[in-house]
Design an enzyme around this catalytic site. Structure first.
Site, PDB file in Angstrom:
ATOM      1  N   GLN A   1       6.176  23.419  87.381  1.00  0.00           N
ATOM      2  CA  GLN A   1       6.071  24.633  88.205  1.00  0.00           C
ATOM      3  C   GLN A   1       4.626  25.141  88.233  1.00  0.00           C
ATOM      4  OE1 GLN A   1       8.969  24.936  85.687  1.00  0.00           O
ATOM      5  NE2 GLN A   1       9.911  23.606  87.176  1.00  0.00           N
TER       6      GLN A   1
ATOM      7  N   LYS B   1       0.695  18.033  90.623  1.00  0.00           N
ATOM      8  CA  LYS B   1       0.357  17.810  89.206  1.00  0.00           C
ATOM      9  C   LYS B   1       0.679  16.393  88.751  1.00  0.00           C
ATOM     10  CE  LYS B   1       2.942  21.291  88.013  1.00  0.00           C
ATOM     11  NZ  LYS B   1       3.222  21.903  89.311  1.00  0.00           N
TER      12      LYS B   1
ATOM     13  N   GLY C   1       9.759  18.468  90.229  1.00  0.00           N
ATOM     14  CA  GLY C   1       9.815  17.196  90.933  1.00  0.00           C
ATOM     15  C   GLY C   1       8.402  16.688  91.057  1.00  0.00           C
ATOM     16  N   HIS C   2       8.116  15.576  90.390  1.00  0.00           N
ATOM     17  CA  HIS C   2       6.759  15.060  90.405  1.00  0.00           C
ATOM     18  C   HIS C   2       6.744  13.698  91.089  1.00  0.00           C
ATOM     19  CE1 HIS C   2       5.648  17.744  86.743  1.00  0.00           C
ATOM     20  NE2 HIS C   2       5.723  18.393  87.872  1.00  0.00           N
TER      21      HIS C   2
ATOM     22  N   ASP D   1       4.353  22.599  92.864  1.00  0.00           N
ATOM     23  CA  ASP D   1       4.113  21.626  93.934  1.00  0.00           C
ATOM     24  C   ASP D   1       2.632  21.465  94.271  1.00  0.00           C
ATOM     25  OD1 ASP D   1       6.919  21.471  94.165  1.00  0.00           O
ATOM     26  OD2 ASP D   1       6.904  23.235  95.455  1.00  0.00           O
TER      27      ASP D   1
HETATM   28  P1  IMP Z   1      14.843  27.694  89.060  1.00  0.00           P
HETATM   29  O1  IMP Z   1      13.690  27.225  88.232  1.00  0.00           O
HETATM   30  O2  IMP Z   1      15.702  26.563  89.583  1.00  0.00           O
HETATM   31  O3  IMP Z   1      15.641  28.745  88.366  1.00  0.00           O
HETATM   32  O4  IMP Z   1      14.257  28.384  90.381  1.00  0.00           O
HETATM   33  C1  IMP Z   1      13.516  29.610  90.325  1.00  0.00           C
HETATM   34  C2  IMP Z   1      12.384  29.622  91.342  1.00  0.00           C
HETATM   35  O5  IMP Z   1      11.399  28.664  90.952  1.00  0.00           O
HETATM   36  C3  IMP Z   1      12.799  29.228  92.771  1.00  0.00           C
HETATM   37  O6  IMP Z   1      11.989  29.960  93.671  1.00  0.00           O
HETATM   38  C4  IMP Z   1      12.444  27.764  92.852  1.00  0.00           C
HETATM   39  O7  IMP Z   1      12.211  27.336  94.178  1.00  0.00           O
HETATM   40  C5  IMP Z   1      11.177  27.736  92.023  1.00  0.00           C
HETATM   41  N1  IMP Z   1      10.900  26.432  91.403  1.00  0.00           N
HETATM   42  C6  IMP Z   1      11.472  25.918  90.302  1.00  0.00           C
HETATM   43  N2  IMP Z   1      10.935  24.722  90.008  1.00  0.00           N
HETATM   44  C7  IMP Z   1      10.005  24.488  90.935  1.00  0.00           C
HETATM   45  C8  IMP Z   1       9.066  23.414  91.130  1.00  0.00           C
HETATM   46  O8  IMP Z   1       8.979  22.451  90.371  1.00  0.00           O
HETATM   47  N3  IMP Z   1       8.242  23.540  92.205  1.00  0.00           N
HETATM   48  C9  IMP Z   1       8.291  24.614  93.027  1.00  0.00           C
HETATM   49  N4  IMP Z   1       9.123  25.638  92.874  1.00  0.00           N
HETATM   50  C10 IMP Z   1       9.977  25.575  91.828  1.00  0.00           C
END
Ligand code: IMP
Length: 422
Positions: free
Chosen positions: A221, A16, A40-41, A13
């Site tokens: 991420q 990017k 989420g972009h 977040d």
């Molecule tokens: P997962 O990727 O859905 O398995 O989530 C694992 C961890 O990564 C959690 O803490 C999510 O909130 C975090 N996470 C996954 N994708 C994002 C992203 O695009 N932005 C921020 N946090 C993310």
């Protein structure tokens, strides 16, 4: 340009999407190399706002998007995004790696079941089935995008998986009924839309690089969510950092030239896990950051945890990814604060200090941030470097000195034009 990469230096977040959209101008290909629709972009172009989860951000500016082999792909989400962009009149080309693994309905059910089972130790995943899909990839039981081109093979693999997943869900006490035939039928529907895009994208990119085409690798991420170098187990299931870029798209590490690290001017995190510079968001500066920065997840809508900029975290990412340049985002959100703080190192429970991210999660959780304080700013000027107030430039200059990376872009608002270029 050759090959450049954009990576998140914090917990995701960082903004990017906007930076990729900006840098994509000189690229022919924009490539996702890890993660899936957990990302989420948000990209703002004029009056239009686009929220993408799986398609590379560059697709909005008409670039050729590549979803690489390192990604996990929910085929139904991809179909929705492709059709959504086309319905809004955005023209783009897309290729999907035949080696990318598919997120299927049972992965999402398992994501929920595993999180519920963990109770108070839950990771706080996005619930999109990311972890269970990467588990299947590592177990060598996954279904890949290329299987969509071979209906018999697809049906066989889905059938095998459904039998096993049903048993696992039962062990978690879940009553969900999986219907293999329904999954295969739905997949054949998605295949109708996706078939033209599926190809060997590694070969395509290798040829592109050999031919001198510009390629921009778009990280999802942030490095603190990297499965190896992040705050395990509170991480995502892919390599966000360094080597993941190359292996996730089929290039060699030495193909990658500039690496642009995106740094939000403060820090946020969604989900559980350590966060030394966290501030309470019900009052004071934390509340300011959450409200002015609209800090709610693009994917899940969850409120994000907020805190001061942490240079220990940023430097961890700079070193791991070989960051050459920084793009600092959301400087405007700090405007209006009298003072701005930056964490430069941690004090550990035994009284020692460190400027490294402790690899032990409990030690990291116990680390106390030590700050330097800077005078704040109220406005960010006319969009030029010289137009930035001296206090904001001092803050940025400090980042430059402490990271050793050059500052290339500074975000002073959400719009495409609200970017100071250095
Ligand atoms: P997962 O990727 O859905 O398995 O989530 C694992 C961890 O990564 C959690 O803490 C999510 O909130 C975090 N996470 C996954 N994708 C994002 C992203 O695009 N932005 C921020 N946090 C993310």
């Amino acid at each position: 340009m050759a090959v450049s990469a954009v990576v998140g230096t914090q917990w995701g977040d960082e903004g990017k999407g906007k930076i990729v959209d900006y840098l994509a101008e000189r690229a022919k290909y924009v490539v996702r190399f890890q993660g899936g629709n957990n990302a989420g972009h948000t990209i703002v172009v004029g009056d239009d706002t686009f929220k993408l989860h799986l398609l590379p951000s560059g697709c909005v500016s008409g670039k050729t998007g590549i979803v690489g082999n390192g990604c996990v792909v929910d085929p139904f989400v991809l179909v929705e995004e492709v059709e959504g962009l086309k319905a809004r009149g955005v023209e783009f080309d897309l290729f999907l790696s035949d080696r990318a693994h598919l997120i299927l309905p049972y992965h999402k059910l398992l994501d929920g079941a595993e999180e519920a089972f963990k109770g108070g130790r839950a990771v706080g995943t996005t619930g999109r089935g990311i972890g269970p899909c990467y588990q299947d990839k590592a177990s060598r039981t996954g279904v890949r995008a290329g299987d969509l081109l071979h209906p018999e093979r697809l049906a066989e693999r889905v059938n095998d998986n459904v039998a096993v997943k049903q048993a696992i869900l039962g062990a978690y006490g879940r009553e969900d009924e999986l219907d293999a035939e329904e999954i295969v039928n739905d997949l054949m529907g998605a295949a109708e839309v996706l078939r033209p895009f599926i190809t060997d994208t590694a070969a395509l990119l290798q040829d592109a690089v050999d031919g001198g085409d510009g390629v921009l690798l778009e990280g999802a991420q942030g490095v603190m969510l990297d499965i190896d170098h992040g705050t395990y187990p509170f991480v995502t299931s892919s390599n966000v950092a360094s080597g993941g870029m190359a292996s996730g798209c089929g290039l060699a590490p030495r193909d990658v030239g500039d690496v642009i690290g995106v740094v939000k001017a403060y820090t946020t995190r969604v989900g559980a896990g350590p966060f030394p510079s966290e501030l309470p968001t019900d009052a004071g500066v934390g509340k300011h950051l959450a409200e002015v920065g609209h800090e709610f997840g693009t994917t899940t809508g969850r409120p994000r945890r907020c805190g001061w900029l942490d240079l220990v975290v940023v430097n961890h990412a700079v070193r791991l990814c070989g960051v050459t340049h920084l793009a600092v985002t959301k400087m405007d959100v700090l405007a209006g604060l009298d003072e701005v703080q930056v964490c430069t190192h941690y004090e550990l429970p035994d009284g020692t200090t460190t400027n490294r991210v402790p690899s032990d999660p409990e030690l990291f959780a116990a680390a106390r941030p030590v700050y330097e304080t800077f005078e704040g700013w109220s406005e960010l000027g006319d969009g030029t470097w010289q137009g930035l107030p001296a206090t904001a430039r001092t803050y940025l200059q400090f980042l430059r000195e402490k990271t050793g990376a050059q500052i290339k872009l500074v975000g002073i608002g959400p719009g495409r034009s609200e970017t100071v270029v250095r």
